[in-house]
Write an enzyme that holds these catalytic residues in place. Structure first.
Site, PDB file in Angstrom:
ATOM      1  N   CYS A 136      -0.579   4.094   2.074  1.00  0.00           N
ATOM      2  CA  CYS A 136      -0.380   3.939   3.522  1.00  0.00           C
ATOM      3  C   CYS A 136       1.072   4.225   3.914  1.00  0.00           C
ATOM      4  O   CYS A 136       1.324   4.891   4.911  1.00  0.00           O
ATOM      5  CB  CYS A 136      -0.687   2.516   3.985  1.00  0.00           C
ATOM      6  SG  CYS A 136      -2.134   1.755   3.287  1.00  0.00           S
ATOM      7  N   ASP A 137       2.007   3.692   3.176  1.00  0.00           N
ATOM      8  CA  ASP A 137       3.394   3.643   3.653  1.00  0.00           C
ATOM      9  C   ASP A 137       4.387   4.492   2.861  1.00  0.00           C
ATOM     10  O   ASP A 137       5.543   4.624   3.269  1.00  0.00           O
ATOM     11  CB  ASP A 137       3.883   2.177   3.650  1.00  0.00           C
ATOM     12  CG  ASP A 137       3.051   1.322   4.596  1.00  0.00           C
ATOM     13  OD1 ASP A 137       2.652   1.830   5.648  1.00  0.00           O
ATOM     14  OD2 ASP A 137       2.783   0.154   4.272  1.00  0.00           O
ATOM     15  N   CYS A 143       0.828  -1.208   0.000  1.00  0.00           N
ATOM     16  CA  CYS A 143       0.000   0.000   0.000  1.00  0.00           C
ATOM     17  C   CYS A 143       0.858   1.252   0.000  1.00  0.00           C
ATOM     18  O   CYS A 143       1.347   1.692   1.051  1.00  0.00           O
ATOM     19  CB  CYS A 143      -0.939  -0.018   1.205  1.00  0.00           C
ATOM     20  SG  CYS A 143      -2.021   1.409   1.253  1.00  0.00           S
TER      21      CYS A 143
END
Ligand code: NAP
Length: 308
Positions: A135-136, A132
């Site tokens: 997300c990261d 992701c």
């Protein structure tokens, strides 16, 4: 007979549970094999509204669980093997531990990111291996990273990652991207993205702290191998929606994602609703899954009121 059975305990499932529990429907949740869903495998979540300092994925899910239980949701740790619609309109939900009857069912079983199947993969998730970029990505500023895959997801993630990373290697097993023309062009025209064609990752290499530091790349044309140094690998080789156990109760697209009725979370089977990543290959965000969970709960509540 249960009013509502919610299958899955990710963002969509817990949000459905909070709403149906507050409507006094006493939902029963069945966890599946990954209680808490995909966020339990991430570290810090910075894009869930209401957490200006970010929140750890597992903590967010624990809080959702507490909130659902506070209003009367019950949780059973069981894997659902099949769902059947009976002649009286109710459902029979068969689990690894037994059977339940319900008037409505909300499917919130999510999707599992595909991985390469390399030996130390599971241990490296969150330690330089992720699926992701949203997300990261922001954790990897001014360092080289790689995306594996050649589809729209890989191109989208690679392009997004150029905001942070010093360089983004796009590792693809062929010499032509599968992605749509516009996404492929956008990625290939970006000076920070370097495609690595006809190549596959055969090994993740780690440092003393157990974080990814490089990968071994195999050229599929000449068989040659080399090391590529980087700080994070984003695997974007597709997701598998967890919908196989539903058989013909729902229509699915060619990749197995549940097809909802237009603009709704209801499905072709009356009383059966789908929310979150199991029905959404497009947004795939915690907050959009939560939103769909809310919608499914409201639709289930209305369905029950109409079918008293
Ligand atoms: P996808 O289209 O199935 O692409 C997966 C990619 O991963 C392919 O390039 C495939 O290679 C590669 N791959 C698969 N297994 C592999 C393996 N074991 N090792 C190495 N490479 C492997 O998946 P996706 O990109 O996640 O897209 C899924 C759907 O969502 C698509 O319909 C896509 O259009 C849509 N989507 C749309 C958007 C958008 O429009 N904004 C964004 C993301 C996704 P091959 O090409 O060689 O098969």
């Amino acid at each position: 007979m249960e009013n509502v059975i919610i299958i899955g305990t990710g963002c969509a499932g817990y949000t459905s549970a909070i709403y149906t529990a507050r409507a006094n429907l006493e939902p029963l949740m069945l966890t599946g094999t990954q209680p808490g869903g995909q966020l339990t495998t991430t570290t810090e979540v910075e894009n869930f509204p209401g957490f200006p300092e970010g929140v750890m994925g597992p903590e967010l899910m624990m809080n959702m669980q507490k909130q659902a239980e506070k209003f009367g949701a019950r949780i059973e740790y069981a894997n659902v093997e099949a769902v059947e619609k009976r002649d009286d309109g109710s459902f029979l939900v068969k689990t690894s531990a037994g059977e339940h009857e319900a008037r409505t069912v909300i499917i919130a079983t999510g999707a599992a990111p595909k991985h390469l199947g390399l030996p130390n993969e599971k241990d490296l998730i969150g330690r330089g291996l992720t699926s992701c970029a949203t997300c990261d990505g922001a954790f990897y500023r001014d360092v080289p990273v790689a995306v594996i895959g050649g589809g729209d997801s890989a191109c989208e993630e690679a392009t997004f990652l150029t905001r942070f990373a010093s360089k983004v290697y796009l590792i693809h097993r062929r010499d032509e991207l599968r992605a749509s023309k516009i996404m492929a062009e956008r990625a290939l025209e970006n000076p920070k993205i370097e495609p690595v064609w006809n190549s596959t990752v055969t090994e993740y290499l780690t440092d003393e702290a157990g974080e990814v530091r490089a990968v071994t790349l195999k050229n599929l044309q000449d068989g040659g191998e080399k090391e590529l140094e980087l700080k994070c690998v984003f695997v974007a080789i597709g997701h598998v929606p967890n919908s196989a156990f539903l058989g013909d109760l729902v229509d699915k697209d060619e990749n197995g994602y549940i097809l909802q009725n237009p603009g709704r979370t209801s499905t072709k089977t009356e009383g059966l609703f789908a929310a979150g990543d199991v029905a959404d290959h497009y947004y795939r965000q915690a907050v959009t899954a939560a939103g769909q969970g809310c919608a499914a709960a409201l639709e289930a509540e209305r369905y029950l009121a109409e079918h008293e």
